[in-house]
Write an enzyme that holds these catalytic residues in place. Structure first.
Site, PDB file in Angstrom:
ATOM      1  N   SER A  16      -9.897  -0.294   6.645  1.00 17.86           N
ATOM      2  CA  SER A  16      -9.318  -0.204   5.305  1.00 17.86           C
ATOM      3  C   SER A  16      -8.662  -1.483   4.795  1.00 17.86           C
ATOM      4  CB  SER A  16      -8.294   0.928   5.250  1.00 17.86           C
ATOM      5  OG  SER A  16      -8.965   2.157   5.291  1.00 17.86           O
ATOM      6  N   SER A  59      -9.677   1.914   2.454  1.00 17.64           N
ATOM      7  CA  SER A  59      -8.785   2.666   1.595  1.00 17.64           C
ATOM      8  C   SER A  59      -7.723   1.800   0.903  1.00 17.64           C
ATOM      9  CB  SER A  59      -8.096   3.757   2.410  1.00 17.64           C
ATOM     10  OG  SER A  59      -7.269   3.198   3.408  1.00 17.64           O
ATOM     11  N   LYS A  86       0.861  -1.188   0.000  1.00 15.22           N
ATOM     12  CA  LYS A  86       0.000   0.000   0.000  1.00 15.22           C
ATOM     13  C   LYS A  86       0.897   1.237   0.000  1.00 15.22           C
ATOM     14  CE  LYS A  86      -3.953   2.097   2.386  1.00 15.22           C
ATOM     15  NZ  LYS A  86      -4.871   2.040   3.534  1.00 15.22           N
TER      16      LYS A  86
END
Lengths: 478, 471
Positions: free
Chosen positions: A178, A154, A77
């Site tokens: 997330s 996210s 990420k």
């Protein structure tokens, strides 16, 4: 193929790591054209790592035998620092920031022979549940089952890529859901560990007291494998837990007979999609079939006050974390003129997206003297009450079950119509375990209208093993 | 309006740099290369992704200070983020303490016995230093040096108990004595800074804050200037408004920085990157055990064990180096003699040279050698004082020096008598005057003998011989 089996083939040199990695990079580029899962594809780093592994295999290097992730593609990420690879947390304001160091989790992945293929797309700094709040100039990742729909957020890029790419494990990050939420929308496993289980060193902060790095993957085995790599004490993160290292893989395929599952009553109330409810119950029935005992439990406080508590704490902390981004030391810059105040304002006005600005304003307001007691400090107290309520439940249950998200992955056209509050409410199931620092996992349990549905299981602090055990039982049942 | 008993009210916020090897939240050295931005890392530069880790040594130092100042110790050490945007801040927030400082409600005694209340003592990190290439006001740009960024500081806040610049200076002096005794502050390179709140009765105690006064001598200067300024302003019927001023040490004036309408809002929240550190009773008692004797312990000991005067004991104890030198010297020579020489002669010579004890090379060995000679009447006080002056400039072996320069006191009575006879013969008028009853005339003859003996004779002895001779 499980990563476990893939690694065997790499070790036996049945698969050539160098050409395999080249192929993977090409595949990523191809996927990215349609789905936007990457902010950066780190081809150079990946190929260099692959070359090094190939050399070590050829030389029959003794160390290579024990490497847990040998040759496995690992996506990261974009909020997690990888040395010399642009790390933006999905924000224009960090364009050009190439960290001088690897995050602790990245060091571990590299040590175990994992190959870093790139940085995955996300909501700017993690501010969203649909990956639709990407930073200025970034592309929105799309659902692997329907490109008109969201892949969640996210950690959207991480989830989508996990569904699309084989022999790959993703590193995601969760502050309020997330990891689990995008995993649910993309039909993959996503494990958010106990706060402090995986070092935050090298993670770009959103909300320090809640941020957690965790694995996402197509199978529960892959997720357990990655947990074994990244969990552990790190003296460079004060909040890292100094506890005995667990063997997470040992929980795979372990019988679940007699385990007690609490079904959160409030999580199946009004507002939950009927199709979601049906499929989550199917998952619960599967657990029962494997011998687990289930019982309904009421958890009013987390469901009722979770969102409010979460947004108070998260925005307060985020607004201080984002203060350092001002165009002075790294990242985006603007023309240097006038006073530092005017310069900082210009940099921040033109490089933060709308949601980042909204959360800075909310968080700064909640911290102001005169309001702190009513908002920030009150939220901290409610958080303690929530933890107590969960702790009470875990005296009786091994895990608590609910849908991961109350709805099916929405279309981007629908997301646009949501008010910020409606947007925040989609996190209702996931925020509370995040606020309480409890480990939780998304387990894919079914499809409706060709869209995946996930079940959320929450366990007590440091009981990730139980989640892997339960996840493994459902996977086997499929 | 607050009611005060005094016409001048001063409160201080003193920032002291703790003398740890590494910074407060990273392992960068606090001293070393002066080349800008060389003692930095991702933590003290505030790079995204980096995390702070608390330096336990700094906690120990701060705890020692709190204990020495008789503070109530918080059972938990909690850090907060103090948010404001400024170019010297690596993160645009400073890791500091807010609601619960490490120490509260302490006190420090001034030389006249007056107690100054310490409201709080807390720990925080130092910002970077800003360099204005052509001065604070004229520079078109500033340069930032992060070498200092993250150095450990303690902030000591007093109640507005100080009633004159003089008391403020005395407070600072006493505070530095404590810091020296605890060995937590490097007097040679450490930075000590203060913000002062100062108000006078004539302006109804309108509060003026002076920011960033560096060095403890400057604090008295700035306060002295500011009191005069406020008095002159009120005398000429100008209204004094609440404001923040800065001290310009070169010009010796304060100037207005900003008029303050409201308190700044720093939006404090707990820094959850750091965990709460428990300050256990065990830690406190261990820290107490590891603490050296402080000035007031020394005073007590000097009076009881060495039987010296309270006044002498206090002056000796006020400076750690002097006190330690005294302790060693008093083992070898008469403590009363040692006390007299250290607190009078040594301090006089140091003052004359505008030096502090730690700045000169003279040590206890020199003092012991010197005072043994005095004690055994091998040299006269006069000669000893002159040797001391030379020692402060550049130390040497005292015994060898005395031998080489033949400075030993003249104890041979025949030689002395010879000088006396000569002097009497050379000064018949003085002898006559003395016999007429002018007692002072005798001094003239004694002086002549002293000159002949180059100060090696004691005046008392010479006096006696002359009297015997001229009777």
């Amino acid at each position: 193929m499980l990563c476990h089996d893939f690694i065997k083939k790499i070790k036996n040199r049945e698969i050539d790591i160098a050409s395999h990695t080249e192929k993977i990079i090409d595949e990523c580029k191809e996927i990215n054209k349609e789905y936007n899962y990457f902010n950066t594809i780190s081809a150079e780093l990946a190929l260099e790592q692959a070359k090094e592994i190939k050399k070590q295999l050829k030389n029959k290097d003794s160390k290579i035998k024990n490497k847990k992730l040998l040759g496995v593609a690992v996506s990261v990420k974009d909020s997690i620092c990888v040395k010399n690879v642009e790390t933006t947390a999905g924000s224009k304001i960090l364009r050009g920031y190439k960290p001088l160091f690897d995050a602790f989790a990245i060091q571990k992945v590299k040590e175990e022979g994992g190959i870093i293929i790139g940085k995955t797309s996300q909501d700017e700094f993690g501010f969203g549940g649909f990956s639709a709040n990407v930073g200025i100039g970034f592309k929105i990742p799309k659902n692997p089952f329907d490109i008109e729909r969201s892949c969640g957020g996210s950690s959207g890029g991480a989830a989508g890529l996990s569904q699309k790419l084989d022999n790959h494990i993703a590193l995601g990050e969760s502050t309020g859901g997330s990891i689990a939420e995008p995993a649910s929308f993309c039909g993959v496993y996503g494990l958010c560990p106990t706060y402090g289980r995986v070092s935050r060193n090298g993670l770009i902060d959103f909300s320090n007291s809640m941020d957690k790095i965790g694995p996402m993957g197509k199978t529960i085995d892959d997720v357990a494998l990655m947990m074994d790599v990244i969990a552990g004490y790190d003296k460079n993160d004060s909040t890292s837990l100094n506890v005995k290292k667990e063997n997470f893989e040992s929980f795979l395929n372990k019988p679940i007979k007699g385990m007690k599952i609490g079904i959160i009553k409030e999580a199946f109330a009004e507002g939950v999609d009927r199709e979601v409810e049906k499929n989550v119950y199917n998952g619960i029935y599967e657990l029962e079939e494997e011998g687990a005992k289930t019982e309904e439990i009421s958890l009013e406080l987390p469901i009722k006050y979770g969102i409010a508590t979460y947004y108070m704490i998260a925005t307060s902390e985020a607004s201080t974390n984002l203060a350092k981004l001002c165009g002075m030391r790294y990242g985006a810059t603007e023309k240097l003129e006038n006073s530092f105040n005017e310069y900082f304002t210009k940099v921040r006005s033109s490089n933060f997206g709308d949601e980042a600005k909204r959360r800075i304003i909310l968080g700064t307001f909640a911290r102001m003297s005169g309001f702190r007691d009513a908002f920030y400090l009150k939220a901290a107290k409610v958080r303690t009450l929530m933890i107590n309520e969960y702790k009470k439940a875990f005296k009786k249950f091994d895990a608590l079950a609910s849908p991961t998200v109350p709805i099916l992955p929405p279309k981007f056209s629908e997301i646009k119509k949501l008010t910020p509050l409606q947007h925040y409410l989609t996190d209702v199931m996931t925020v509370s375990p995040n606020v309480a620092g409890l480990p939780h996992i998304n387990i894919p349990v079914g499809f409706e209208k060709n869209l995946p549905i996930g079940m959320l299981l929450i366990a007590d602090h440091l009981q990730e093993g139980k989640l892997i055990q339960l996840g493994s039982a459902i996977e086997k049942g499929k | 309006m607050e009611k005060f008993a005094s016409e001048i009210i001063i409160g201080l916020e003193v920032h002291v740099e703790l003398d740890t090897k590494t910074k407060l939240f990273c392992s960068c050295p606090t001293k070393g290369s002066e080349e800008p931005n060389t003692r930095t890392c991702v933590v003290c530069l505030g790079m995204p992704g980096s995390k702070p880790v608390l330096n336990r040594k700094a906690v120990e130092f701060a705890l020692k200070l709190c204990l020495a100042l008789n503070c109530k110790i918080s059972p938990e050490l909690i850090f907060s983020r103090k948010s404001y945007f400024y170019p010297d801040m690596a993160k645009n927030y400073q890791i500091s303490q807010y609601e619960i400082p490490l120490g509260t409600n302490g006190k420090l005694k001034l030389k006249d016995g007056k107690e100054i209340c310490i409201t709080r003592v807390h720990m925080e990190e130092d910002p970077a230093s800003l360099i204005h290439p052509s001065g604070l006001k004229e520079s078109q740009y500033v340069l930032v040096d992060y070498n200092r960024s993250g150095n450990p500081l303690v902030e000591i806040v007093t109640k507005p108990d100080l009633n004159s610049p003089d008391e403020a200076r005395d407070f600072m002096k006493k505070l530095i004595t404590v810091l020296n005794y605890l060995e937590i502050f490097d007097i040679n390179s450490g930075i000590i800074k203060a913000d002062a709140n100062i108000s006078i009765e004539e302006s109804n105690y309108t509060r003026i804050e002076i920011k960033n006064i560096t060095g403890f001598k400057e604090i008295e200067r700035a306060l002295f200037y500011e009191v005069e300024r406020q008095k002159n302003e009120t005398k000429s019927h100008k209204k004094i408004e609440q404001e923040t001023r800065a001290w310009d040490s070169e010009r010796g004036i304060t100037f207005s920085l900003r008029k303050k309408e409201t308190e700044e809002d720093y939006g404090y929240i707990i820094d959850t990157d750091l965990t709460i550190v428990e300050i256990t009773d065990k830690l406190i008692s261990e820290t107490k055990k590891s603490m050296p004797e402080l000035a007031h312990d020394k005073v007590k000991k000097f009076i009881e064990n060495h039987k010296i005067k309270k006044e002498d004991a206090e002056i000796l104890a006020a400076e750690k180096g002097l006190a330690e030198m005294f302790e060693k010297v008093a083992e070898e020579v008469d403590p009363v003699l040692a006390a007299k020489w250290l607190r009078r002669e040594l301090v006089r010579v140091l003052n004359y040279n505008k030096k502090e004890l730690h700045e000169v090379k003279i040590d206890e060995k020199h003092m012991i050698d010197l005072l043994k000679l005095v004690e055994n009447k091998k040299i006269t006080d006069n000669v000893a004082a002159k040797i001391l002056e030379k020692l402060v400039e550049n130390p040497f072996d005292v015994n060898e020096y005395v031998k080489k320069e033949s400075l030993e006191a003249v104890s041979d009575v025949s030689e002395l008598e010879k000088y006396c006879k000569e002097s009497i013969a050379e000064n018949p008028k003085a002898v006559e005057d003395y016999k007429k009853g002018e007692a002072k005339a005798l001094n003239f003859i004694v002086g002549a003998v002293m000159r002949k003996s180059k100060g090696k004779a004691t005046p008392k002895e010479v006096n006696e011989i002359i009297l015997k001779l001229i009777k």
